[in-house]
Design an enzyme around this catalytic site. Structure first.
Site, PDB file in Angstrom:
ATOM      1  N   GLU A 258       0.789  -1.100  -0.048  1.00  0.00           N
ATOM      2  CA  GLU A 258       0.095  -0.125  -0.158  1.00  0.00           C
ATOM      3  C   GLU A 258       0.896   1.110  -0.045  1.00  0.00           C
ATOM      4  O   GLU A 258       1.970   1.347   0.865  1.00  0.00           O
ATOM      5  CB  GLU A 258      -0.773   0.045   1.105  1.00  0.00           C
ATOM      6  CG  GLU A 258      -1.895   1.317   1.407  1.00  0.00           C
ATOM      7  CD  GLU A 258      -2.608   1.236   2.584  1.00  0.00           C
ATOM      8  OE1 GLU A 258      -3.366   2.323   2.877  1.00  0.00           O
ATOM      9  OE2 GLU A 258      -2.394   0.431   3.488  1.00  0.00           O
ATOM     10  N   LYS A 316      -9.589   2.851  -3.234  1.00  0.00           N
ATOM     11  CA  LYS A 316     -10.237   2.056  -2.004  1.00  0.00           C
ATOM     12  C   LYS A 316     -11.414   2.812  -1.590  1.00  0.00           C
ATOM     13  O   LYS A 316     -12.125   3.823  -1.766  1.00  0.00           O
ATOM     14  CB  LYS A 316      -9.303   2.599  -0.810  1.00  0.00           C
ATOM     15  CG  LYS A 316      -9.578   1.882   0.561  1.00  0.00           C
ATOM     16  CD  LYS A 316      -8.601   2.155   1.504  1.00  0.00           C
ATOM     17  CE  LYS A 316      -8.663   1.344   2.646  1.00  0.00           C
ATOM     18  NZ  LYS A 316      -7.704   1.554   3.737  1.00  0.00           N
ATOM     19  N   CYS A 368      -5.565  -2.525   2.464  1.00  0.00           N
ATOM     20  CA  CYS A 368      -5.344  -2.580   3.813  1.00  0.00           C
ATOM     21  C   CYS A 368      -6.566  -3.171   4.584  1.00  0.00           C
ATOM     22  O   CYS A 368      -6.893  -4.326   4.178  1.00  0.00           O
ATOM     23  CB  CYS A 368      -5.134  -1.019   4.207  1.00  0.00           C
ATOM     24  SG  CYS A 368      -4.498  -1.226   6.157  1.00  0.00           S
TER      25      CYS A 368
END
Length: 492
Positions: A258, A316, A368
């Site tokens: 990430e 995301k 994540c």
């Protein structure tokens, strides 16, 4: 007070059933204690027992929040401690409400309360905790049983089905300790059959291998937070990733974690893209993306897949509250002044997204902690051959969180029967097989390139198709059966 202390003790035991301890039998013991205590409590005491169980379970199991806020977020020890305590008390409202709900059935038989009402109530509130207020499904009961035969039910009903089986077993155990009856005996035989079914399901596969294995290299560079977001070091960080990747010309795919590239895609030099495209391998890595349309600017925590033909992007969708955005900014704005977390004003992508294509395969991507939500990427998983998760676990330090996160990521593989590439900046990068087993991993706080291969798969599991619906149907049937049994008992 003794009952409340017993419930608090049971909460600690339950935490020990999860990673990194993995003493999963303690999960059965802890809920058997809690249910037994609830059985002999007044409504008021049952509420406080549920709260005490939650405070100790989350107090131990999510102690890493303090590390994130104080050690890495710069928040003072006192403010961080108060914030964490308030958060633990808030999340403990769910087991507290569960204690209240089960007490409404105090006039029912012990067997029905212990074996059905309490387990079903717990899973319902666990599910609510997983989506209300953006959701916090941490320490959901089923995760602790990943390395047991019960995990073979995950492709059918996910983590909540596994958790329900565990809680039904705990309730029956508590009921048998109090009194042996015909009803308990029948229920016991049914649960023995369910547990045996877990072993039998180990031979069942809902998906099948497709195509050739994909050789991969996961680059784990262990870049500190202070270095990552120091603009003067951006070029050096990117060069280091490129340098390590040049040494691996023999793989199909290279994965970076990430925000491995701590820069916006639009600001990256042409030379960077040229080198990535000219490499024999395809790439998937974390990067930042900025969208400026109609005078509005939105920043996204993103991942891109780069081949010699195209660049695809995933943005995301499920952001971390207080880490990637501040909820209720008008009310909690003063909190932002007490913590120094870089890149904490992202936008969440709202629209459906396709899997990223690399190395001739489709990869369902999460960034994540998105992979702790069971239904987060189902739209991608159904048409993807494998999973990819890029993470930054350095915020958790040497705490329980990285191990718990890896356990939840493995459960996503078990539910979907898809292998996963998990790339973390500071450790526990992993190659996870389609049954959730770890083929290989990189240790924490080390620079390492993890090499191996995964076998993409095709087909869908019942859980990917139906999600949590089978669990709700089962719980409805259990409650219906309990009402029928209650009615017959009352009539007799």
């Amino acid at each position: 007070m003794i009952k409340i202390l017993l419930a608090a003790f049971a909460g600690v035991l339950n935490t020990l059933s999860f990673a990194p301890f993995n003493w999963w039998p303690l999960g059965l013991v802890s809920f058997a204690i809690l249910f037994g205590v609830w059985l002999v409590c007044s409504t008021r005491t049952a509420i406080w027992c549920g709260f005490a169980f939650g405070v100790t379970m989350f107090g131990v199991g999510t102690s890493w929040v303090y590390v994130s806020l104080h050690t890495y977020g710069g928040m003072s020890a006192i403010v961080a401690g108060l914030f964490v305590f308030a958060g633990i008390c808030f999340i403990s409202i769910f087991p507290m409400l569960c204690g209240w709900v089960q007490s409404l059935f105090s006039k029912w038989s012990e067997a029905l309360r212990l074996s059905i009402i309490m387990p079903v109530s717990w899973i319902l509130f666990e599910w609510l905790r997983g989506w209300m207020f953006t959701g916090f499904p941490w320490l959901s009961t089923g995760y602790a049983w990943l390395d047991t035969p019960l995990s073979n039910y995950a492709p059918i009903g996910g983590v909540y089905l596994v958790g329900l089986i565990v809680l039904l077993s705990a309730g029956l155990a508590a009921s048998l300790v109090r009194r042996l009856s015909v009803l308990n005996g029948i229920a016991g035989l049914l649960l023995i059959a369910v547990w045996a079914g877990g072993w039998l399901l180990n031979q069942t596969a809902w998906t099948r291998a497709e195509g050739e294995p994909v050789s991969v290299a996961i680059v784990q560079n262990n870049v500190s937070i202070t270095q990552k977001w120091d603009s003067a070091l951006t070029s050096r960080i990117i060069s280091d990733y490129l340098s390590k990747s040049r040494q691996h010309q023999d793989v199909d795919l290279i994965v970076w974690p990430e925000a491995a590239v701590p820069e916006y895609t639009s600001r990256l030099a042409d030379g960077f893209w040229s080198e990535i495209r000219s490499h024999p391998a395809d790439f998937i890595f974390g990067v930042l993306y900025r969208d400026e349309t109609d005078g509005q600017r939105n920043d996204y925590n993103s991942a891109v897949a780069v081949t010699d033909e195209q660049v695809m992007i995933y943005r995301k969708r499920h952001l971390v509250p207080f880490g990637e955005y501040l909820p209720l900014r008008s009310v909690l704005g003063v909190l932002a002044e007490t913590v120094s977390i870089p890149m904490s004003d992202f936008s969440a992508w709202k629209q459906p997204q396709l899997p990223l294509i690399a190395a001739g395969n489709k990869f369902a991507v999460t960034i994540c902690f998105e992979d702790i939500f069971p239904n987060e990427s189902k739209d991608q998983v159904a048409i993807a051959g494998a999973l990819v998760n890029v993470s930054e676990d350095i915020w958790f330090g040497d705490s329980l969180a990285p191990h718990q996160r890896l356990q939840m990521a493995r459960f996503r593989s078990r539910e979907s029967e898809r292998p996963m590439l998990r790339s973390s900046n500071n450790g526990l990068s992993s190659l996870i097989n389609w049954k959730g087993g770890i083929e290989d991993y990189a240790p924490q706080f080390a620079q390492q390139v993890l090499k191996g291969s995964i076998q993409p798969r095709t087909g869908v599991t019942p859980y990917v198709v139906f999600g949590d619906k089978p669990v709700f149907i089962l719980m409805a049937l259990l409650l219906f059966g309990a009402f029928i049994a209650r009615s017959l008992t009352g009539r007799r």
